[in-house]
Design a protein around this motif. Structure first.
Motif, mmCIF file in Angstrom:
data_model
loop_
_atom_site.group_PDB
_atom_site.id
_atom_site.type_symbol
_atom_site.label_atom_id
_atom_site.label_comp_id
_atom_site.label_asym_id
_atom_site.label_seq_id
_atom_site.Cartn_x
_atom_site.Cartn_y
_atom_site.Cartn_z
ATOM 1 N N ASN A 384 0.772 -1.260 -0.121
ATOM 2 C CA ASN A 384 0.148 -0.211 0.072
ATOM 3 C C ASN A 384 0.871 1.387 0.210
ATOM 4 O O ASN A 384 0.404 2.213 -0.805
ATOM 5 N N SER A 385 1.896 1.270 0.806
ATOM 6 C CA SER A 385 2.779 2.366 0.922
ATOM 7 C C SER A 385 3.537 2.448 -0.593
ATOM 8 O O SER A 385 3.707 3.850 -0.832
ATOM 9 N N TRP A 386 3.791 1.556 -0.944
ATOM 10 C CA TRP A 386 4.583 1.705 -2.316
ATOM 11 C C TRP A 386 3.638 2.228 -3.368
ATOM 12 O O TRP A 386 3.901 3.279 -4.043
ATOM 13 N N PHE A 387 2.385 1.618 -3.363
ATOM 14 C CA PHE A 387 1.240 2.094 -4.552
ATOM 15 C C PHE A 387 1.063 3.655 -4.263
ATOM 16 O O PHE A 387 1.098 4.404 -5.367
ATOM 17 N N LYS A 388 0.992 4.234 -3.110
ATOM 18 C CA LYS A 388 0.598 5.557 -2.919
ATOM 19 C C LYS A 388 1.532 6.442 -3.341
ATOM 20 O O LYS A 388 1.529 7.667 -3.660
ATOM 21 N N ASN A 389 3.018 6.054 -3.557
ATOM 22 C CA ASN A 389 4.016 6.768 -3.664
ATOM 23 C C ASN A 389 4.801 6.474 -5.160
ATOM 24 O O ASN A 389 5.771 6.903 -5.370
ATOM 25 N N SER A 390 4.068 5.627 -5.674
ATOM 26 C CA SER A 390 4.762 5.175 -7.302
ATOM 27 C C SER A 390 4.285 5.946 -8.289
ATOM 28 O O SER A 390 3.430 6.537 -8.464
ATOM 29 N N PRO A 391 5.210 5.830 -9.515
ATOM 30 C CA PRO A 391 4.612 6.319 -10.780
ATOM 31 C C PRO A 391 3.341 5.809 -11.287
ATOM 32 O O PRO A 391 2.941 6.038 -11.950
ATOM 33 N N LEU A 392 3.156 4.352 -10.783
ATOM 34 C CA LEU A 392 1.883 3.825 -11.290
ATOM 35 C C LEU A 392 0.673 4.474 -10.703
ATOM 36 O O LEU A 392 -0.085 4.553 -11.890
ATOM 37 N N LEU A 393 0.764 5.160 -9.471
ATOM 38 C CA LEU A 393 -0.570 6.094 -9.152
ATOM 39 C C LEU A 393 -0.591 7.204 -9.888
ATOM 40 O O LEU A 393 -1.729 7.722 -10.477
ATOM 41 N N GLU A 394 0.536 7.878 -10.444
ATOM 42 C CA GLU A 394 0.562 9.021 -11.237
ATOM 43 C C GLU A 394 0.205 8.512 -12.822
ATOM 44 O O GLU A 394 -0.719 9.352 -13.237
ATOM 45 N N ILE A 395 0.525 7.383 -13.132
ATOM 46 C CA ILE A 395 0.026 7.100 -14.624
ATOM 47 C C ILE A 395 -1.333 6.757 -14.513
ATOM 48 O O ILE A 395 -2.334 7.027 -15.377
ATOM 49 N N ILE A 396 -1.982 6.117 -13.555
ATOM 50 C CA ILE A 396 -3.536 6.031 -13.194
ATOM 51 C C ILE A 396 -4.315 7.163 -13.003
ATOM 52 O O ILE A 396 -5.499 7.515 -13.677
ATOM 53 N N GLN A 397 -3.695 8.405 -12.334
ATOM 54 C CA GLN A 397 -4.293 9.490 -12.415
ATOM 55 C C GLN A 397 -4.403 10.166 -13.832
ATOM 56 O O GLN A 397 -5.450 10.612 -13.999
ATOM 57 N N GLN A 398 -3.300 10.165 -14.726
ATOM 58 C CA GLN A 398 -3.263 10.599 -15.863
ATOM 59 C C GLN A 398 -4.200 9.748 -16.851
ATOM 60 O O GLN A 398 -5.154 10.464 -17.731
#
Length: 514
Positions: A384-398
Motif C-alpha cells: 500500500n505504501s509503495w502504491f501511494k508513492n509510485s509512478p503507477l499511481l501517477e499513471i492511473i491519475q493521468q
C-alpha cells in the motif's frame, strides 16, 4: 500462570487424540474420560476450568451428566457436543445453562474458539469486530465442510480476507490465531478440491475463467468500444488489492470485480504468458515454439508477451491501436509516467508492472525487507505504501484525466511459506520452491498434487518422462543437501508456483473514470 485444565468426556475419546494434541500444543491441560460416571468422579476429585461433554454415551447420557455436574459445581462451564441436531436436545441443553453447543464432527479451531469465548469472554467481547467474527466463525467452518465449487471457494476466500482485514487492527493475538488456523484449514480443503477437479476443467468439466481464457472471456468485452488501460500487476494477491483499493476512489469507481483462477504452476512464465497468448503452455509450445521456453531453457521466460498478445488480438478479431509496456524499475515507471499522454491515441494500453514481484523476491534476499514484510499484514502495508508513492499511481491519475477505462488484474498470487517438504530430483529438475518439474522426482505424496502426465493439464514436458508436482498449503520444497541452511533461508518468505487460495484465486477489476 497455571494451565487451563479441560475435562473432555466422550466414549470415543481415542478418536479425538489429534484434537487433544492440538490443545496440549496450545498449553492447555486435557483430562479425558469415556463415560458420564467417570466424569462426575473426576469433577468431585479435582478442579476443572471447562468441560467438553458428549451427549450420546452409553450409561448415563450427556444431558443426565450435565444435570449432575451442575449440582456439583453450578459455575463450571460445560460445552455440549453431539451428533444430533434435534431441537429438543438443544432446548434441554440450553435450558440446563450450557456454555456452548457444538455439533459433530468438530474441528480443533471450533474447540479453540469455544475456549476463548468461555474462558476469556470479557476481553474478547470488548471489541465489536471480534464479536462479529465469533458469530461468523461457525458459518465459515460449516461452509468449509460443504463448499464444492470454484465460485463458492472464491466467495469463501474473499470472506476470510475480509475478516483478516477487520481483525488486523485489533491487538488480539488469540482471535487472529483462530483466523490463521481457519485459513490453514481452508487451504487444506482447497488443495483437495483442486486435486479432485483441476484436470477435469480441461476435459469437458465446468471450470472457472482461468489465465488462458481471461482475455477472451473478461477483457475482450470491456475493450471493444472504450479506450482502456489494462494493468497487470505481477504477483498481486487479493488482500493486497483490497489494501490499496481505496487509494483509487478519488479517480475511479469500480464497475465490476470478478475473481478468476491462475493456471498451474502459479508462476509468471506460465500464468502471464497464458494471459497474453490465450493458450496453455502446451499450446504455446506447439504454435509458437520460438517464443515458449521451458524451465530448463536458457534466457528470459517472458520475453514475447507483446508478440503473444498481438497474435491473440488477431484471433479474437480485435482491430485495435495498442501498445505494450513492461515496468521493472523505478526509472522505467517514471519515464512512462512523464510520457503517458502519448497513449491517448491508443484503443488499448497494456502495462505490466513488476513491483510486487520484486518485493516478494527482495523479502527472500534482503534482511531489511524480511523485517518490513514479516507477515501478511506488513506485506499488505508495504504494498500500500509503495502504491501511494509510485509512478503507477501517477499513471492511473493521468489515465483518469484522459477518460480511459481501467482494468486491474494479475497473473498469480503468492503465499508466505512456513513448512519444508523434502524433494529429490536430478540436475535437470526445475528450481522453483513451490513446484518442480523433471524426471525421477522423489517426494512426500501427502505434500503435493502431482501431474505424472503434464499433457493432461496442458503443460509441456522437458523430457518424455517428466512430471510436475505442486506444493500444497504453505509448504516449500527443500533438497536434503544442506537442508537446515536452505530451510532457514527460505522459511517465512513469499513464494508462488503451488496450490493455495492466495496463489490461485486472484482479482479481475474493471473501473470507470470519475
Amino acid at each position: 500462570m497455571n494451565k487451563i485444565t479441560i475435562l473432555w468426556v466422550d466414549d470415543e475419546i481415542d478418536l479425538l487424540k489429534p484434537h487433544i494434541i492440538f490443545l496440549e500444543g496450545k498449553n492447555y491441560e486435557v483430562v479425558t474420560c469415556k463415560s458420564g460416571q467417570d466424569a462426575l468422579e473426576e469433577i468431585r476429585s479435582r478442579n476443572f476450568d471447562i468441560v467438553f461433554l458428549d451427549e450420546n454415551m452409553p450409561g448415563i447420557s450427556g444431558l443426565e451428566t450435565l444435570n449432575e455436574i451442575k449440582t456439583i459445581d453450578a459455575a463450571l462451564p460445560v460445552v455440549m457436543i453431539t451428533k444430533s441436531e434435534e431441537e429438543y436436545i438443544m432446548e434441554e441443553a440450553i435450558g440446563s445453562k450450557i456454555a456452548d453447543y457444538l455439533i459433530k464432527p468438530v474441528n480443533p479451531n471450533q474447540i479453540l474458539l469455544s475456549l476463548k469465548k468461555n474462558l476469556d469472554h470479557s476481553r474478547l467481547v470488548s471489541e465489536k469486530t471480534t464479536s462479529n467474527y465469533q458469530q461468523e466463525f461457525r458459518k465459515i467452518a460449516m461452509d468449509l465442510s460443504m463448499v464444492n465449487s470454484y465460485e463458492e471457494w472464491a466467495d469463501l476466500y474473499k470472506k476470510l480476507i475480509y475478516w483478516e482485514l477487520q481483525l488486523e487492527e485489533i491487538e488480539d493475538s488469540g482471535m487472529f490465531e483462530i483466523l490463521e488456523s481457519q485459513k490453514v484449514e481452508a487451504n487444506n480443503q482447497f488443495g483437495k478440491f483442486i486435486e479432485k477437479n483441476y484436470t477435469g476443467w480441461f476435459h469437458g468439466g465446468e471450470g472457472p475463467v482461468m489465465s488462458h481464457t481471461l482475455f477472451k472471456e473478461l477483457i475482450k468485452p470491456e475493450i471493444e468500444d472504450t479506450p482502456t488501460l489494462l494493468l497487470v500487476i505481477d504477483n498481486l494477491r487479493y488482500d493486497q488489492w483490497f489494501a490499496f483499493e481505496d487509494v483509487l476512489a478519488p479517480y475511479y469507481k469500480k464497475s465490476k470485480e470478478e475473481p478468476y483462477y491462475s493456471i498451474l504452476p502459479t508462476a509468471t512464465q506460465y500464468a502471464r504468458n497464458a494471459i497474453f497468448s490465450g493458450l496453455m503452455p502446451l499450446g504455446m509450445e506447439k504454435k509458437y515454439p520460438d517464443w515458449w521456453k521451458n524451465d530448463t531453457d536458457e534466457g528470459g521466460k517472458n520475453l514475447f508477451e507483446d508478440k503473444f498478445l498481438g497474435e491473440q488480438l488477431k484471433r479474437l478479431g480485435l482491430e485495435l491501436n495498442w501498445e505494450y509496456h513492461k515496468i521493472s524499475s523505478l526509472k522505467q515507471g517514471k519515464n512512462l509516467s512523464q510520457n503517458f499522454r502519448s497513449q491517448k491515441k491508443n484503443d488499448l494500453t497494456v502495462l505490466v508492472y513488476n513491483f510486487v514481484d520484486m518485493l516478494s523476491h527482495s523479502k527472500t534476499e534482503m534482511d531489511v525487507i524480511k523485517e518490513l514484510a514479516s507477515n501478511d499484514k506488513a506485506y499488505r502495508s508495504l504494498t500500500n505504501s509503495w502504491f501511494k508513492n509510485s509512478p503507477l499511481l501517477e499513471i492511473i491519475q493521468q489515465a483518469q484525466s484522459m477518460g480511459l477505462k481501467l482494468i486491474i488484474t494479475t497473473d498469480h498470487g503468492t503465499i508466505n511459506v512456513k513448512q519444508p517438504s523434502k524433494v529429490i530430483g536430478d540436475k535437470e529438475t526445475s528450481l522453483n520452491l513451490r513446484y518442480k518439474t523433471g524426471r525421477s522426482l522423489t517426494y512426500n505424496d501427502n505434500d503435493v498434487i502431482e501431474a505424472k502426465d503434464p499433457a493432461t493439464i496442458h503443460l509441456t514436458s522437458i523430457t518424455m518422462s517428466s512430471s510436475f508436482i505442486f506444493a500444497k498449503n504453505d509448504l516449500f520444497f527443500a533438497y536434503p543437501n544442506n537442508y537446515n541452511h536452505y530451510v532457514s533461508y527460505y522459511r517465512n518468505t513469499y513464494q508462488h508456483g503451488g496450490v493455495s487460495l492466495e496463489e490461485m484465486i486472484i482479482p479481475f477489476v474493471v473501473l470507470e473514470p470519475r
